[in-house]
Design a protein around this motif. Sequence first.
Motif, short mmCIF file in Angstrom:
data_model
loop_
_atom_site.label_atom_id
_atom_site.label_comp_id
_atom_site.label_asym_id
_atom_site.label_seq_id
_atom_site.Cartn_x
_atom_site.Cartn_y
_atom_site.Cartn_z
N GLN A 256 -5.05 108.67 11.39
CA GLN A 256 -5.90 109.81 11.69
C GLN A 256 -6.38 110.38 10.36
O GLN A 256 -5.57 110.74 9.51
CB GLN A 256 -5.13 110.87 12.47
CG GLN A 256 -5.92 112.14 12.75
CD GLN A 256 -7.10 111.89 13.68
OE1 GLN A 256 -6.98 111.15 14.66
NE2 GLN A 256 -8.23 112.52 13.40
N MET A 257 -7.69 110.48 10.21
CA MET A 257 -8.28 110.94 8.96
C MET A 257 -9.12 112.18 9.24
O MET A 257 -10.11 112.12 9.97
CB MET A 257 -9.14 109.85 8.34
CG MET A 257 -8.41 108.53 8.15
SD MET A 257 -9.37 107.31 7.23
CE MET A 257 -10.73 107.06 8.36
N VAL B 6 -2.91 103.83 0.94
CA VAL B 6 -3.29 105.13 1.48
C VAL B 6 -2.11 105.79 2.17
O VAL B 6 -1.80 106.95 1.93
CB VAL B 6 -4.46 104.97 2.48
CG1 VAL B 6 -4.78 106.31 3.14
CG2 VAL B 6 -5.69 104.41 1.79
N ALA B 7 -1.45 105.03 3.05
CA ALA B 7 -0.32 105.56 3.82
C ALA B 7 0.56 104.41 4.25
O ALA B 7 0.07 103.33 4.56
CB ALA B 7 -0.80 106.33 5.04
N GLY C 98 -2.00 115.70 3.46
CA GLY C 98 -2.50 116.88 4.17
C GLY C 98 -3.76 116.63 4.96
O GLY C 98 -4.20 117.49 5.72
N ARG C 99 -4.36 115.43 4.79
CA ARG C 99 -5.60 115.12 5.50
C ARG C 99 -5.44 113.91 6.42
O ARG C 99 -6.11 113.83 7.46
CB ARG C 99 -6.73 114.84 4.51
CG ARG C 99 -7.05 115.99 3.58
CD ARG C 99 -8.31 115.73 2.76
NE ARG C 99 -8.18 114.58 1.88
CZ ARG C 99 -8.98 113.53 1.91
NH1 ARG C 99 -9.98 113.47 2.78
NH2 ARG C 99 -8.81 112.53 1.05
N PHE C 100 -4.60 112.94 6.05
CA PHE C 100 -4.42 111.72 6.83
C PHE C 100 -3.02 111.69 7.43
O PHE C 100 -2.07 112.19 6.83
CB PHE C 100 -4.58 110.49 5.94
CG PHE C 100 -5.98 110.22 5.44
CD1 PHE C 100 -7.00 111.15 5.58
CD2 PHE C 100 -6.26 109.02 4.82
CE1 PHE C 100 -8.28 110.89 5.11
CE2 PHE C 100 -7.54 108.75 4.33
CZ PHE C 100 -8.54 109.69 4.48
N ILE C 101 -2.91 111.07 8.60
CA ILE C 101 -1.61 110.87 9.25
C ILE C 101 -1.52 109.44 9.76
O ILE C 101 -2.39 108.99 10.51
CB ILE C 101 -1.39 111.85 10.42
CG1 ILE C 101 -1.40 113.29 9.93
CG2 ILE C 101 -0.06 111.55 11.13
CD1 ILE C 101 -1.32 114.32 11.04
N SER D 163 -14.03 113.66 10.90
CA SER D 163 -12.78 112.98 11.20
C SER D 163 -13.05 111.61 11.80
O SER D 163 -14.07 111.40 12.46
CB SER D 163 -11.95 113.79 12.20
OG SER D 163 -11.58 115.05 11.67
N LEU D 164 -12.11 110.71 11.58
CA LEU D 164 -12.09 109.41 12.22
C LEU D 164 -10.65 109.03 12.50
O LEU D 164 -9.74 109.46 11.79
CB LEU D 164 -12.72 108.33 11.31
CG LEU D 164 -14.23 108.33 11.12
CD1 LEU D 164 -14.62 107.33 10.03
CD2 LEU D 164 -14.95 107.99 12.42
#
Length: 126
Positions: free
Chosen positions: A81-82, A48-49, A65-68, A17-18
């Motif tokens: 958040q990755m 990406v987002a 489902g993986r990044f916020i 995570s990073l």
Amino acid sequence: QVQLVESGGGSVQSGGSLRLSCAASGYILSGKCMGWFRQAPGKEREGVAIIDGDGDTAYADSVKGRFIISQDNTGNTLYLQMDNLKPEDTAMYHCAVKYAAYCRVGLWGRSFYDAWGQGTQVTVSS
């Protein structure tokens, strides 16, 4: 003209995570449309987002489902958040902002955004 500065990139193993940060000195980001984009060597920059002024978010299928994407309460910093990182996430990550005072709908097109940061490198090894 706002200056965006990204940080938080690095090298991690697959599954790690990073958390990336994008800071705008002297500029309030709340209410703005913002986005995270990435560019891998030899590839086009891709979205990406994104987040709009109401806080609504959207994600590329590859990171759902993986990044916020989020903003802090002060409105000065944008985050990504990755989690569960994969080698295909390896890229230079850039944040972007649209100058409109209040932005209701965010878009994926790069030309929609007015300012970009220099980027932070994310490298994921298998």
